[in-house]
Design a protein around this motif. Structure first.
Motif, PDB file in Angstrom:
ATOM      1  N   ALA A 192       0.653   2.242   3.535  1.00 11.41           N
ATOM      2  CA  ALA A 192      -0.082   1.448   2.542  1.00 11.41           C
ATOM      3  C   ALA A 192      -0.901   2.351   1.619  1.00 11.41           C
ATOM      4  CB  ALA A 192      -0.974   0.428   3.247  1.00 11.41           C
ATOM      5  N   ASP A 217       8.540  -0.598   1.753  1.00 14.39           N
ATOM      6  CA  ASP A 217       8.570  -1.818   0.945  1.00 14.39           C
ATOM      7  C   ASP A 217       8.218  -3.033   1.796  1.00 14.39           C
ATOM      8  OD1 ASP A 217      10.948  -2.059   2.410  1.00 14.39           O
ATOM      9  OD2 ASP A 217      12.155  -1.302   0.750  1.00 14.39           O
ATOM     10  N   ILE A 272       1.472   4.147  -0.971  1.00 16.01           N
ATOM     11  CA  ILE A 272       1.932   3.266  -2.053  1.00 16.01           C
ATOM     12  C   ILE A 272       0.786   3.004  -3.030  1.00 16.01           C
ATOM     13  CG2 ILE A 272       2.801   0.958  -2.594  1.00 16.01           C
ATOM     14  CD1 ILE A 272       4.867   2.749  -1.212  1.00 16.01           C
ATOM     15  N   ALA A 273      -0.421   2.814  -2.474  1.00  8.89           N
ATOM     16  CA  ALA A 273      -1.572   2.489  -3.321  1.00  8.89           C
ATOM     17  C   ALA A 273      -2.032   3.694  -4.141  1.00  8.89           C
ATOM     18  CB  ALA A 273      -2.717   1.956  -2.466  1.00  8.89           C
ATOM     19  N   PRO A 292      -0.848   5.614  -6.716  1.00  8.79           N
ATOM     20  CA  PRO A 292       0.466   5.229  -6.205  1.00  8.79           C
ATOM     21  C   PRO A 292       1.418   6.422  -6.107  1.00  8.79           C
ATOM     22  CG  PRO A 292       0.345   4.766  -8.548  1.00  8.79           C
ATOM     23  CD  PRO A 292      -0.949   5.435  -8.172  1.00  8.79           C
ATOM     24  N   MET A 293       2.172   6.461  -4.995  1.00  6.95           N
ATOM     25  CA  MET A 293       3.251   7.428  -4.876  1.00  6.95           C
ATOM     26  C   MET A 293       4.397   6.720  -4.158  1.00  6.95           C
ATOM     27  SD  MET A 293       4.789   9.817  -2.794  1.00  6.95           S
ATOM     28  CE  MET A 293       6.270  10.479  -3.021  1.00  6.95           C
ATOM     29  N   ILE A 294       5.471   6.488  -4.882  1.00  6.94           N
ATOM     30  CA  ILE A 294       6.589   5.723  -4.325  1.00  6.94           C
ATOM     31  C   ILE A 294       7.612   6.705  -3.753  1.00  6.94           C
ATOM     32  CG2 ILE A 294       8.310   3.939  -4.761  1.00  6.94           C
ATOM     33  CD1 ILE A 294       5.431   3.079  -5.367  1.00  6.94           C
ATOM     34  N   PRO A 320       3.989  -8.158   2.651  1.00  2.36           N
ATOM     35  CA  PRO A 320       3.284  -7.302   1.702  1.00  2.36           C
ATOM     36  C   PRO A 320       2.966  -5.963   2.370  1.00  2.36           C
ATOM     37  CG  PRO A 320       2.383  -9.530   1.641  1.00  2.36           C
ATOM     38  CD  PRO A 320       3.336  -9.471   2.803  1.00  2.36           C
ATOM     39  N   ILE A 321       3.147  -4.874   1.636  1.00  2.00           N
ATOM     40  CA  ILE A 321       3.042  -3.536   2.230  1.00  2.00           C
ATOM     41  C   ILE A 321       1.717  -3.357   2.970  1.00  2.00           C
ATOM     42  CG2 ILE A 321       3.040  -1.065   1.689  1.00  2.00           C
ATOM     43  CD1 ILE A 321       4.654  -2.089  -0.960  1.00  2.00           C
ATOM     44  N   SER A 322       0.652  -3.886   2.379  1.00  2.99           N
ATOM     45  CA  SER A 322      -0.671  -3.709   2.999  1.00  2.99           C
ATOM     46  C   SER A 322      -0.795  -4.486   4.313  1.00  2.99           C
ATOM     47  CB  SER A 322      -1.763  -4.179   2.027  1.00  2.99           C
ATOM     48  OG  SER A 322      -1.624  -5.565   1.781  1.00  2.99           O
TER      49      SER A 322
END
Lengths: 477, 477
Positions: free
Chosen positions: B236, B377, B239-240, B242-244, B347-349
């Motif tokens: 989480a 994801d 992603i936040a 952000p780094m995908i 949801p990712i979080s």
């Protein structure tokens, strides 16, 4: 519209939630297309629930309802050709939630594209499709028309970012479609079906968009050519490399002349040009891609190649490109630039052939046609210069438009690259999608049995596209 | 099935184009799920036209038709629960055309995922979704289920690559939907609607996929944690940022134990781990992203962080991850690993909260549940270890499954992240998509009025999911 119906609408949205003033009705009969039709009432709902209550009345009374965003559409998608209600969504313009950790944003349809990206930029994200009308358009309209623009070649169109949405059906039922997860697998993808349905299946009242990280670096390269064919060949060679630019704009000589005349020569005087953008995470990636662009441009006959990392120069080029539509109207005294065959998509390798065909068609019908567009994804715009009150010229324009669309379909392309179908493209859309029509008609009937949602559009089109002309051409008023 | 119908089918596909042999019928009653049902006939068509002729017969005689790819589905989407025809598509397995300059490839549905990517790699392109069954699955099945896998967090799912497709309607009509242009704007996106409809709206016989350039560099990083909560928090936080990441796999202690036991300890012995992939155009981009992953992993409690650019090491980790399903069946004597609540998206979080809830539910019903998945994801897989003939354990498993699905829906997630709905998820799919059901039912009726296409699935599900169990559990045979 009967007073009793207006009264029941007022009960839902209040006195300041609607208008039947002639000036308002006249105004909301336009979008940015060549068409106009005055509705009977303009309603500005504030919530999904208000939209739902209005739809129950409209469905019961069989009143046409056309949803409207910012009215920047170029094809007449939001023009209420059957009268009735214009549902103007601009009061529903909130960003409801940015869920950074979950990669989605919940918005109302009435928010502007640039305003949304300003909010997303704070978190390092962006919504990439970048329509030409970015300063004015609403996301709701972008979803309804599956709009896109300069960056679609690399980042895709609106449909690629819609995770879910809320829409109100013809009968007033409120539907939440899709998810708020980055991934969801099976089931009917109603959110994707709604995207591009131009208000014929429901009224979109909330949208969940997937967040995408914004690349940190970007640079541009302007390449001038002796003819449009070389410019098209350059683009096709670049894609086939493969090297996918972040954007790739092409302009023909008429577009270049018009912009240079109207804006004090921001562009080199040449027969054709391409403006490429390369983006990425580091300067190294961007400069490497820019070098590939320079090499391929030179090898395909570019007479000048000008890379730039300077934001002022880049803004000047971008503004020049964005000013084409207005500049064309100032090119020839007494002529205005109109959107007839304004937005086609062809296979990328067919761009040179398409542009050549457009020029032949313009000569055949003795009309002036400018060609430009996001040629990196085969998306070409043409604008025609016409004398607004000259019926003969309109008729030649429509004949030329027919042939331009036919050429694009026959090249394996589409009549609607990014602007939607609306009125201007409806006849040829029915030709292009002939194989899909029985399914389209069945789905429309299933979702809107009383046919009140944007009736007479898409597969329902009948008659001449000049029937609702906005210009003072007495033959078509 | 009546002989006269079999005769008319033979006239279309020939003697070697179908089978009614008990062994074949039994075989084609399986996919990779826990379900089984024997059809009446297996047909292996060679062309769209043959599929069309067969559908005309099926529609006239009201015979159920279930399309089938490689049978790698984990939810029973291809199990013919109403008998009838299994349309096995493996003979339609050609790459029809790779149009490099136009960025699309035309394929038949029966081609395997890895085989397609081998062809695309020659041109510098790839089809990214990367399902776990890449070695065996067919693209047709991936489209029908909108499948995806490890790389979806960065590259999206199958639906994001479908430009167009050809499908045969219930009545035999052949429909070409979508375009072969990179962009097309408005109109009903039937190709997207077909994607994920699990064979309930038509039989897909040709697919046009968008080509995407394959990143030139890639590296991995394995991060070990003391508990699954920290692993989820790491994802989480990443992603936040952000780094995908290009991929992001999570494994819990049971998955790790199972793999280490079955495969000779390819993984560190720990309570939870994440395997991240970073990709990009240059080593600089990849190493920069890998550093970000290392920092965030350490800051969220990783006990060891092991970056690797060594393909042998990377393959060992990837093989270990891919062996979970089989390895789990070898973990406890007399127990087999089954797909019940096998594929959720949250949801990712919410990943940490979801995994914690799964553990509590497993304890409550005294079942062993392994959790792993593409957590980047929010896509989580659970596998349950059951004694195949133990009815009581199946019932506890189903109760646990119900609660797991409910938790995911209540966290704002979906019951189907990438494996589809099929049978296992149908009841909870109807809960998750309750708001969409009236529209889904209306569209299904409009497209398949005789309800012959994969009937009894999705919104039509009734009864217990144990009704078609493949295992020797006499209570459910």
């Amino acid at each position: 519209m009967e007073q009793r119906i207006i009264d029941s609408i007022e009960k839902i949205v209040g006195k300041d939630g609607y208008s039947t003033k002639p000036a308002d009705l006249y105004t909301y009969g336009f979008d940015a297309s060549i068409f106009h039709k005055t509705p009977e009432i303009v309603i500005q709902p504030r919530s999904t629930e208000e939209v739902s209550e209005i739809m129950k009345i409209a469905n019961r009374e069989k009143i046409p309802v056309v949803a409207r965003g910012a009215g920047t559409g170029l094809c007449g998608s939001a023009v209420p050709i059957k009268g009735g209600i214009v549902m103007a969504m601009q009061r529903m313009n909130k960003v409801k939630k940015v869920s950074v950790a979950d990669l989605w944003v919940d918005i109302e349809p009435g928010i502007n594209y640039n305003d949304l990206n300003e909010v997303l930029a704070k978190y390092g994200f962006f919504f990439p499709p970048a329509p030409g009308s970015a300063e004015a358009c609403h996301i709701g309209g972008m979803v309804a028309l599956n709009a896109s623009g300069m960056k679609a070649v690399k980042y895709g169109a609106t449909r690629d970012y819609v995770l879910g949405l809320t829409f109100v059906k013809a009968d007033g039922e409120i539907v939440r479609a899709g998810t708020r997860t980055v991934k969801d697998a099976s089931g009917y993808q109603l959110a994707r079906l709604m995207c591009g349905s131009e208000g014929t299946l429901g009224i979109i009242t909330e949208i969940t968009l997937k967040l995408t990280t914004k690349p940190k670096k970007s640079a541009y390269c302007l390449c001038a050519f002796n003819n449009i064919h070389d410019a098209g060949s350059c683009i096709a060679a670049l894609i086939a490399k493969p090297m996918i630019p972040a954007s790739c704009e092409m302009m023909d000589s008429i577009s270049i002349k018009a912009v240079n005349k109207a804006r004090g020569n921001p562009l080199p005087a040449c027969e054709a040009l391409c403006i490429f953008e390369a983006d990425g995470e580091t300067d190294e990636v961007v400069s490497r891609d820019l070098k590939i662009i320079e090499e391929i441009a030179k090898s395909t006959g570019a007479i000048s190649v000008t890379p730039s990392y300077d934001q002022k120069q880049i803004d000047a080029w971008t503004d020049a490109r964005k000013s084409i539509l207005a500049a064309l109207s100032a090119l020839m005294p007494g002529y205005t630039s109109v959107s007839l065959a304004d937005d086609m998509g062809v296979p990328i390798s067919k761009v040179p052939a398409a542009v050549k065909a457009f020029q032949d068609i313009a000569a055949k019908y003795d009309v002036t046609i400018a060609t430009y567009g996001h040629a990196g994804d085969g998306n070409l715009h043409t604008k025609m210069l016409v004398q607004p009150s000259n019926a003969d010229m309109w008729e030649r324009g429509v004949k030329a438009t027919d042939e331009i669309f036919d050429v694009c379909i026959d090249l394996g392309g589409t009549v609607t690259g990014e602007h939607g179908v609306g009125i201007a493209k409806a006849p040829k859309y029915m030709r292009e999608r002939a194989s899909e029509l029985s399914s389209i008609i069945a789905i429309k009937k299933a979702m809107d049995p009383n046919n009140i949602l944007n009736p007479g559009k898409l597969e329902q089109w009948e008659g001449s596209i000049l029937a609702n002309l906005r210009y003072p051409c007495k033959e078509y008023m």
